[in-house]
Design a protein around this motif. Structure first.
Motif, PDB file in Angstrom:
ATOM      1  N   UNK A 103      -3.912 -78.372  10.047  1.00  0.00           N
ATOM      2  CA  UNK A 103      -3.791 -77.475  11.179  1.00  0.00           C
ATOM      3  C   UNK A 103      -3.108 -76.181  10.736  1.00  0.00           C
ATOM      4  N   UNK A 104      -3.844 -75.094  10.820  1.00  0.00           N
ATOM      5  CA  UNK A 104      -3.291 -73.785  10.488  1.00  0.00           C
ATOM      6  C   UNK A 104      -2.859 -73.110  11.781  1.00  0.00           C
ATOM      7  N   UNK A 105      -1.590 -72.800  11.883  1.00  0.00           N
ATOM      8  CA  UNK A 105      -1.093 -72.181  13.110  1.00  0.00           C
ATOM      9  C   UNK A 105      -0.882 -70.692  12.905  1.00  0.00           C
ATOM     10  N   UNK A 106      -1.131 -69.936  13.963  1.00  0.00           N
ATOM     11  CA  UNK A 106      -0.896 -68.495  13.910  1.00  0.00           C
ATOM     12  C   UNK A 106       0.060 -68.081  15.026  1.00  0.00           C
ATOM     13  N   UNK A 107       0.678 -69.058  15.670  1.00  0.00           N
ATOM     14  CA  UNK A 107       1.609 -68.761  16.750  1.00  0.00           C
ATOM     15  C   UNK A 107       3.014 -68.567  16.230  1.00  0.00           C
ATOM     16  N   UNK A 108       3.859 -67.981  17.057  1.00  0.00           N
ATOM     17  CA  UNK A 108       5.256 -67.784  16.671  1.00  0.00           C
ATOM     18  C   UNK A 108       6.023 -67.035  17.739  1.00  0.00           C
ATOM     19  N   UNK A 109       7.332 -67.018  17.604  1.00  0.00           N
ATOM     20  CA  UNK A 109       8.187 -66.331  18.561  1.00  0.00           C
ATOM     21  C   UNK A 109       8.104 -64.817  18.365  1.00  0.00           C
ATOM     22  N   UNK A 110       8.374 -64.074  19.423  1.00  0.00           N
ATOM     23  CA  UNK A 110       8.483 -62.621  19.351  1.00  0.00           C
ATOM     24  C   UNK A 110       9.809 -62.201  19.973  1.00  0.00           C
ATOM     25  N   UNK A 111      10.715 -61.683  19.139  1.00  0.00           N
ATOM     26  CA  UNK A 111      12.035 -61.266  19.600  1.00  0.00           C
ATOM     27  C   UNK A 111      12.177 -59.755  19.484  1.00  0.00           C
ATOM     28  N   UNK A 112      12.918 -59.146  20.408  1.00  0.00           N
ATOM     29  CA  UNK A 112      13.213 -57.719  20.333  1.00  0.00           C
ATOM     30  C   UNK A 112      14.719 -57.510  20.475  1.00  0.00           C
ATOM     31  N   UNK A 113      15.218 -56.465  19.817  1.00  0.00           N
ATOM     32  CA  UNK A 113      16.664 -56.230  19.823  1.00  0.00           C
ATOM     33  C   UNK A 113      16.950 -54.810  19.354  1.00  0.00           C
ATOM     34  N   UNK A 114      18.240 -54.461  19.284  1.00  0.00           N
ATOM     35  CA  UNK A 114      18.710 -53.158  18.813  1.00  0.00           C
ATOM     36  C   UNK A 114      18.107 -52.022  19.645  1.00  0.00           C
ATOM     37  N   UNK A 115      18.504 -51.942  20.912  1.00  0.00           N
ATOM     38  CA  UNK A 115      17.958 -50.955  21.853  1.00  0.00           C
ATOM     39  C   UNK A 115      18.759 -49.649  21.770  1.00  0.00           C
ATOM     40  N   UNK A 116      18.062 -48.542  21.501  1.00  0.00           N
ATOM     41  CA  UNK A 116      18.700 -47.232  21.406  1.00  0.00           C
ATOM     42  C   UNK A 116      17.890 -46.214  22.197  1.00  0.00           C
ATOM     43  N   UNK A 163       4.351 -64.489  14.841  1.00  0.00           N
ATOM     44  CA  UNK A 163       2.978 -64.959  14.979  1.00  0.00           C
ATOM     45  C   UNK A 163       2.028 -64.178  14.078  1.00  0.00           C
ATOM     46  N   UNK A 164       0.733 -64.513  14.187  1.00  0.00           N
ATOM     47  CA  UNK A 164      -0.269 -63.806  13.408  1.00  0.00           C
ATOM     48  C   UNK A 164      -0.063 -63.997  11.921  1.00  0.00           C
ATOM     49  N   UNK A 165      -0.060 -62.887  11.192  1.00  0.00           N
ATOM     50  CA  UNK A 165       0.095 -62.986   9.743  1.00  0.00           C
ATOM     51  C   UNK A 165       1.554 -62.975   9.315  1.00  0.00           C
ATOM     52  N   UNK A 166       2.461 -62.880  10.287  1.00  0.00           N
ATOM     53  CA  UNK A 166       3.879 -62.877   9.959  1.00  0.00           C
ATOM     54  C   UNK A 166       4.325 -61.508   9.501  1.00  0.00           C
ATOM     55  N   UNK A 167       4.491 -60.593  10.446  1.00  0.00           N
ATOM     56  CA  UNK A 167       4.783 -59.202  10.123  1.00  0.00           C
ATOM     57  C   UNK A 167       6.252 -58.976   9.799  1.00  0.00           C
ATOM     58  N   UNK A 168       6.531 -57.924   9.026  1.00  0.00           N
ATOM     59  CA  UNK A 168       7.925 -57.483   8.878  1.00  0.00           C
ATOM     60  C   UNK A 168       8.393 -56.862  10.184  1.00  0.00           C
ATOM     61  N   UNK A 169       9.660 -56.505  10.295  1.00  0.00           N
ATOM     62  CA  UNK A 169      10.142 -55.879  11.536  1.00  0.00           C
ATOM     63  C   UNK A 169       9.353 -54.606  11.844  1.00  0.00           C
ATOM     64  N   UNK A 170       9.096 -54.372  13.126  1.00  0.00           N
ATOM     65  CA  UNK A 170       8.412 -53.167  13.583  1.00  0.00           C
ATOM     66  C   UNK A 170       9.327 -52.396  14.516  1.00  0.00           C
ATOM     67  N   UNK A 171       9.136 -51.090  14.579  1.00  0.00           N
ATOM     68  CA  UNK A 171       9.908 -50.242  15.486  1.00  0.00           C
ATOM     69  C   UNK A 171       8.981 -49.737  16.582  1.00  0.00           C
ATOM     70  N   UNK A 172       9.355 -49.987  17.846  1.00  0.00           N
ATOM     71  CA  UNK A 172       8.559 -49.562  18.991  1.00  0.00           C
ATOM     72  C   UNK A 172       9.383 -48.629  19.875  1.00  0.00           C
ATOM     73  N   UNK A 217       5.649 -50.968   2.303  1.00  0.00           N
ATOM     74  CA  UNK A 217       6.973 -50.770   1.702  1.00  0.00           C
ATOM     75  C   UNK A 217       7.375 -51.945   0.813  1.00  0.00           C
ATOM     76  N   UNK A 218       6.463 -52.915   0.663  1.00  0.00           N
ATOM     77  CA  UNK A 218       6.739 -54.057  -0.194  1.00  0.00           C
ATOM     78  C   UNK A 218       7.595 -55.100   0.469  1.00  0.00           C
ATOM     79  N   UNK A 219       7.394 -55.273   1.782  1.00  0.00           N
ATOM     80  CA  UNK A 219       8.219 -56.219   2.526  1.00  0.00           C
ATOM     81  C   UNK A 219       7.918 -57.652   2.113  1.00  0.00           C
ATOM     82  N   UNK A 220       8.980 -58.414   1.937  1.00  0.00           N
ATOM     83  CA  UNK A 220       8.894 -59.851   1.760  1.00  0.00           C
ATOM     84  C   UNK A 220       9.946 -60.482   2.661  1.00  0.00           C
TER      85      UNK A 220
END
Length: 289
Positions: A28-41, A57-66, A87-90
């Protein structure tokens, strides 16, 4: 020669058995996962709230800025998953975080405030469900849609759509004050965002306008990091079955009539007192004369 043939046959048989064994066990290949947000400015140049999102979730992204526009309520990506990967995120590295921190350096942080102290209540109402046919005999709900209505002093000030998994799940809301804004806040929602693999926590940010007399007293012992929001003394845990006491137009008219009656009584009382004082002064002047 016969022994060699036997060995070859045994080897082939062993390979077939091993392959059969592994193919017989489902994977079973899962693509689900939690989505957390923080550091509000807050960025005053474009009147937007910037925040970091970590999507497992998905491909497992590095942190994003929205960024969330306080004018339109629209959310845009400032630093994307692709940017972080370039940027070479791991996992565990700080490369993406370093780039994001440079972008938000100098921006003012938002202050968590108490929704309860500001007489803010939220009503969550179920509206519809999305179903998916996994087989001819199965029709499962994978997401439900709700409307979150925000009230202050029992008067409705805002509403926005949200999603969840089931009608009985809790919806957790945290409020944040914005520097320079007296009638507007942002609400952090933390709840199961859908029913995939039993449901994962998904966090979202929403603009609420039309508020008054905000108490900006900062909450103590509260910090929102890269993890799920937890209940505290100032936030709200809301269920769909909960109901908010709503102030109606009739209530407003009744309050207005009550205030009008009080004003009339007060005016009459002042007039009577003034008349009595005038009569008393008149008698005193008459006696002296």
């Amino acid at each position: 020669m016969k022994n060699q043939i036997k060995l070859v046959i045994l080897g082939v048989f062993a390979v077939v058995m091993v392959v059969s064994l592994f193919t017989a066990i489902p994977t079973y290949a899962t693509v689900g996962g939690e989505t957390f947000i923080h550091n509000f400015t807050y960025n005053p140049t474009n009147e937007s709230v910037y925040y970091i999102m970590q999507n497992a979730g998905g491909r497992g992204c590095p942190p994003e800025l929205l960024k969330l526009s306080l004018a339109s309520g629209k959310t845009d990506i400032v630093y994307s998953c692709d940017d972080g990967e370039k940027a070479g995120y791991e996992y565990g590295s700080s490369g993406a975080n370093d780039e994001i921190n440079k972008m938000i350096e100098g921006l003012k942080p938002l202050t968590p405030l108490s929704l309860k102290a500001n007489h803010i209540a939220i009503d969550v109402t179920f509206t519809s469900a999305d179903s998916e046919n996994y087989s001819p005999d199965t029709n499962e709900v994978f997401r439900r849609h709700f409307t979150a209505s925000v009230y202050q002093n029992n008067k409705k000030v805002s509403e926005f759509p949200i999603v969840g998994c089931n009608i009985t799940q809790p919806f957790l809301f945290q409020g944040y004050a914005i520097p320079g804004f007296d009638k507007k806040i942002v609400l952090l929602l933390s709840t199961k965002g859908d029913c995939f693999e039993g449901g994962y926590i998904g966090e979202t940010l929403h603009v609420v306008s039309g508020l008054a007399n905000l108490d900006r007293s900062q909450m103590t012992n509260f910090y929102k990091g890269n993890s799920a929001l937890t209940p505290n003394e100032g936030n709200l845990v809301v269920y769909e079955a909960d109901k908010v006491s709503i102030a109606t137009d009739t209530d407003s008219k009744s309050d207005s009539q009550t205030q009008s009656k009080k004003s009339i009584v007060l005016t009459i009382g002042i007039s009577i007192i003034t008349l009595l004082i005038g009569l008393l002064l008149g008698k005193l002047v008459y006696k002296k004369s």
